[in-house]
Design a protein around this motif. Structure first.
Motif, PDB file in Angstrom:
ATOM      1  N   PHE A   1      48.207  44.959  59.402  1.00 31.51           N
ATOM      2  CA  PHE A   1      47.485  46.137  58.338  1.00 31.51           C
ATOM      3  C   PHE A   1      46.513  47.119  58.968  1.00 31.51           C
ATOM      4  O   PHE A   1      46.155  46.978  59.876  1.00 31.51           O
ATOM      5  CB  PHE A   1      46.432  44.827  57.136  1.00 31.51           C
ATOM      6  N   LEU A   2      47.161  47.931  58.426  1.00 36.96           N
ATOM      7  CA  LEU A   2      46.119  49.417  59.141  1.00 36.96           C
ATOM      8  C   LEU A   2      45.356  49.594  58.020  1.00 36.96           C
ATOM      9  O   LEU A   2      45.359  50.895  57.127  1.00 36.96           O
ATOM     10  CB  LEU A   2      47.435  50.471  59.613  1.00 36.96           C
ATOM     11  N   GLY A   3      43.505  49.449  58.288  1.00 31.05           N
ATOM     12  CA  GLY A   3      42.888  50.326  57.563  1.00 31.05           C
ATOM     13  C   GLY A   3      42.504  51.510  57.947  1.00 31.05           C
ATOM     14  O   GLY A   3      41.721  51.760  59.599  1.00 31.05           O
ATOM     15  N   GLN A   4      41.996  52.586  56.977  1.00 31.96           N
ATOM     16  CA  GLN A   4      41.209  53.904  57.335  1.00 31.96           C
ATOM     17  C   GLN A   4      40.399  54.399  56.057  1.00 31.96           C
ATOM     18  O   GLN A   4      40.982  53.724  54.568  1.00 31.96           O
ATOM     19  CB  GLN A   4      42.325  55.068  57.213  1.00 31.96           C
ATOM     20  N   SER A   5      38.924  54.572  56.920  1.00 26.90           N
ATOM     21  CA  SER A   5      38.730  55.044  55.863  1.00 26.90           C
ATOM     22  C   SER A   5      37.506  56.215  55.979  1.00 26.90           C
ATOM     23  O   SER A   5      37.335  56.763  57.376  1.00 26.90           O
ATOM     24  CB  SER A   5      38.513  54.110  54.764  1.00 26.90           C
ATOM     25  N   ASN A   6      37.000  56.806  55.124  1.00 31.36           N
ATOM     26  CA  ASN A   6      35.563  57.457  55.890  1.00 31.36           C
ATOM     27  C   ASN A   6      33.954  56.784  56.162  1.00 31.36           C
ATOM     28  O   ASN A   6      33.284  57.504  56.946  1.00 31.36           O
ATOM     29  CB  ASN A   6      34.905  58.348  54.625  1.00 31.36           C
ATOM     30  N   GLY A   7      34.551  55.743  56.610  1.00 35.94           N
ATOM     31  CA  GLY A   7      33.956  55.323  57.534  1.00 35.94           C
ATOM     32  C   GLY A   7      32.590  53.361  56.227  1.00 35.94           C
ATOM     33  O   GLY A   7      32.143  53.374  56.346  1.00 35.94           O
ATOM     34  N   TYR A   8      32.688  54.231  54.812  1.00 37.42           N
ATOM     35  CA  TYR A   8      32.280  53.699  53.625  1.00 37.42           C
ATOM     36  C   TYR A   8      32.359  52.889  53.194  1.00 37.42           C
ATOM     37  O   TYR A   8      31.945  51.856  52.875  1.00 37.42           O
ATOM     38  CB  TYR A   8      31.801  55.447  52.637  1.00 37.42           C
ATOM     39  N   TYR A   9      33.673  52.388  53.232  1.00 41.77           N
ATOM     40  CA  TYR A   9      34.297  52.140  52.059  1.00 41.77           C
ATOM     41  C   TYR A   9      35.298  50.388  53.422  1.00 41.77           C
ATOM     42  O   TYR A   9      35.430  51.162  54.490  1.00 41.77           O
ATOM     43  CB  TYR A   9      36.000  52.191  51.794  1.00 41.77           C
ATOM     44  N   GLY A  10      35.272  49.589  52.878  1.00 44.95           N
ATOM     45  CA  GLY A  10      36.137  48.392  53.101  1.00 44.95           C
ATOM     46  C   GLY A  10      37.535  48.864  53.175  1.00 44.95           C
ATOM     47  O   GLY A  10      38.202  49.216  52.952  1.00 44.95           O
ATOM     48  N   GLU A  11      38.268  48.558  55.461  1.00 43.27           N
ATOM     49  CA  GLU A  11      39.832  48.439  55.259  1.00 43.27           C
ATOM     50  C   GLU A  11      40.295  47.100  56.346  1.00 43.27           C
ATOM     51  O   GLU A  11      41.484  47.676  56.436  1.00 43.27           O
ATOM     52  CB  GLU A  11      39.653  49.439  56.952  1.00 43.27           C
ATOM     53  N   GLY A  12      39.687  46.099  55.699  1.00 38.38           N
ATOM     54  CA  GLY A  12      40.172  44.459  55.796  1.00 38.38           C
ATOM     55  C   GLY A  12      40.793  44.283  55.001  1.00 38.38           C
ATOM     56  O   GLY A  12      40.570  44.878  53.798  1.00 38.38           O
ATOM     57  N   VAL A  13      41.316  42.551  55.844  1.00 40.42           N
ATOM     58  CA  VAL A  13      42.595  41.958  54.626  1.00 40.42           C
ATOM     59  C   VAL A  13      41.588  40.544  54.066  1.00 40.42           C
ATOM     60  O   VAL A  13      40.761  40.134  54.784  1.00 40.42           O
ATOM     61  CB  VAL A  13      43.972  42.806  54.955  1.00 40.42           C
ATOM     62  N   ASP A  14      41.806  40.534  53.630  1.00 40.88           N
ATOM     63  CA  ASP A  14      41.697  38.827  52.902  1.00 40.88           C
ATOM     64  C   ASP A  14      42.651  37.884  52.581  1.00 40.88           C
ATOM     65  O   ASP A  14      44.033  38.814  52.783  1.00 40.88           O
ATOM     66  CB  ASP A  14      40.886  38.572  51.469  1.00 40.88           C
ATOM     67  N   PHE A  15      42.814  37.048  52.931  1.00 42.58           N
ATOM     68  CA  PHE A  15      44.011  35.386  53.294  1.00 42.58           C
ATOM     69  C   PHE A  15      43.228  34.631  52.050  1.00 42.58           C
ATOM     70  O   PHE A  15      42.102  34.025  52.325  1.00 42.58           O
ATOM     71  CB  PHE A  15      44.310  34.731  54.680  1.00 42.58           C
ATOM     72  N   ARG A  16      44.405  33.983  51.358  1.00 44.37           N
ATOM     73  CA  ARG A  16      44.247  33.107  50.026  1.00 44.37           C
ATOM     74  C   ARG A  16      45.364  32.629  49.884  1.00 44.37           C
ATOM     75  O   ARG A  16      46.470  33.354  49.942  1.00 44.37           O
ATOM     76  CB  ARG A  16      43.888  33.714  49.222  1.00 44.37           C
ATOM     77  N   LYS A  17      44.812  31.300  49.263  1.00 51.07           N
ATOM     78  CA  LYS A  17      45.921  30.364  48.779  1.00 51.07           C
ATOM     79  C   LYS A  17      46.456  30.514  47.587  1.00 51.07           C
ATOM     80  O   LYS A  17      45.116  30.892  46.507  1.00 51.07           O
ATOM     81  CB  LYS A  17      45.646  28.926  48.890  1.00 51.07           C
ATOM     82  N   VAL A  18      47.673  31.089  47.210  1.00 48.81           N
ATOM     83  CA  VAL A  18      47.984  31.059  45.359  1.00 48.81           C
ATOM     84  C   VAL A  18      48.017  29.965  44.608  1.00 48.81           C
ATOM     85  O   VAL A  18      48.321  29.284  45.260  1.00 48.81           O
ATOM     86  CB  VAL A  18      48.660  31.830  45.725  1.00 48.81           C
ATOM     87  N   GLU A  19      47.198  29.901  43.543  1.00 51.38           N
ATOM     88  CA  GLU A  19      46.705  28.602  43.150  1.00 51.38           C
ATOM     89  C   GLU A  19      48.243  28.409  42.538  1.00 51.38           C
ATOM     90  O   GLU A  19      49.245  29.211  42.060  1.00 51.38           O
ATOM     91  CB  GLU A  19      45.718  28.041  42.323  1.00 51.38           C
ATOM     92  N   PRO A  20      49.080  27.021  42.007  1.00 47.82           N
ATOM     93  CA  PRO A  20      49.654  27.221  41.614  1.00 47.82           C
ATOM     94  C   PRO A  20      50.176  27.666  39.960  1.00 47.82           C
ATOM     95  O   PRO A  20      49.054  27.328  39.139  1.00 47.82           O
ATOM     96  CB  PRO A  20      50.016  25.232  41.379  1.00 47.82           C
ATOM     97  N   ASN A  21      51.744  28.078  39.531  1.00 45.67           N
ATOM     98  CA  ASN A  21      51.716  28.651  37.959  1.00 45.67           C
ATOM     99  C   ASN A  21      50.314  30.307  37.840  1.00 45.67           C
ATOM    100  O   ASN A  21      50.403  30.695  37.029  1.00 45.67           O
ATOM    101  CB  ASN A  21      51.428  28.053  36.907  1.00 45.67           C
ATOM    102  N   GLU A  22      49.959  30.741  39.228  1.00 42.54           N
ATOM    103  CA  GLU A  22      49.392  31.684  38.877  1.00 42.54           C
ATOM    104  C   GLU A  22      50.470  32.755  38.605  1.00 42.54           C
ATOM    105  O   GLU A  22      51.399  32.830  40.108  1.00 42.54           O
ATOM    106  CB  GLU A  22      48.244  31.534  40.244  1.00 42.54           C
ATOM    107  N   PRO A  23      50.122  33.799  38.342  1.00 47.18           N
ATOM    108  CA  PRO A  23      51.278  34.890  38.451  1.00 47.18           C
ATOM    109  C   PRO A  23      51.484  35.597  39.521  1.00 47.18           C
ATOM    110  O   PRO A  23      50.222  35.517  40.544  1.00 47.18           O
ATOM    111  CB  PRO A  23      51.177  35.899  37.520  1.00 47.18           C
TER     112      PRO A  23
END
Length: 127
Positions: A103-125
């Protein structure tokens, strides 16, 4: 259920057999027999985060043996100089093969460029 301050360690995927990998510009959904996980960026405003998937299809049908995550602000070959950037790389190893998500994030330095990791709950669309 996890709250917004909780983090999930990607090592939870180790030992699970990968069934599919679905990607779009800034989201990956990894499907296993009993679990699904997402790696994603929540868009705020004027930042961009792009996904580059490499050899992930080779891992389908394999048990994940190892996962590593690296985040840095180093320019990769071919990257242009920008005001702010974040490289987040998920590396996966499984039964004689490997793949990675960059993942390559770019910004002017004010906004977050990171990514998150999560488990998808059962039956979640799907996202």
């Amino acid at each position: 259920m996890m709250g917004w301050m909780d983090t999930l360690d990607p090592v939870v995927m180790v030992g699970q057999g990968l069934q599919s990998v679905d990607t779009n510009a800034n989201l990956v959904r990894l499907k296993f027999l009993n679990n699904e996980y997402e790696i994603y960026h929540c868009q705020d405003c004027c930042e961009s985060v792009n996904l580059y998937a490499h050899d992930m299809k080779n891992l389908i049908g394999k048990n994940i043996e190892k996962v590593e995550v690296e985040t840095n602000n180093d320019l990769m070959p071919g990257q242009d100089q920008m005001e702010s950037w974040t490289n987040t790389i998920y590396r996966f190893w499984g039964e004689g093969c490997q793949g990675y998500l960059h993942f390559l994030g770019q910004s002017n330095g004010y906004y977050g460029e990171g990514v998150d990791f999560r488990k998808v709950e059962p039956n979640e669309p799907s996202s």
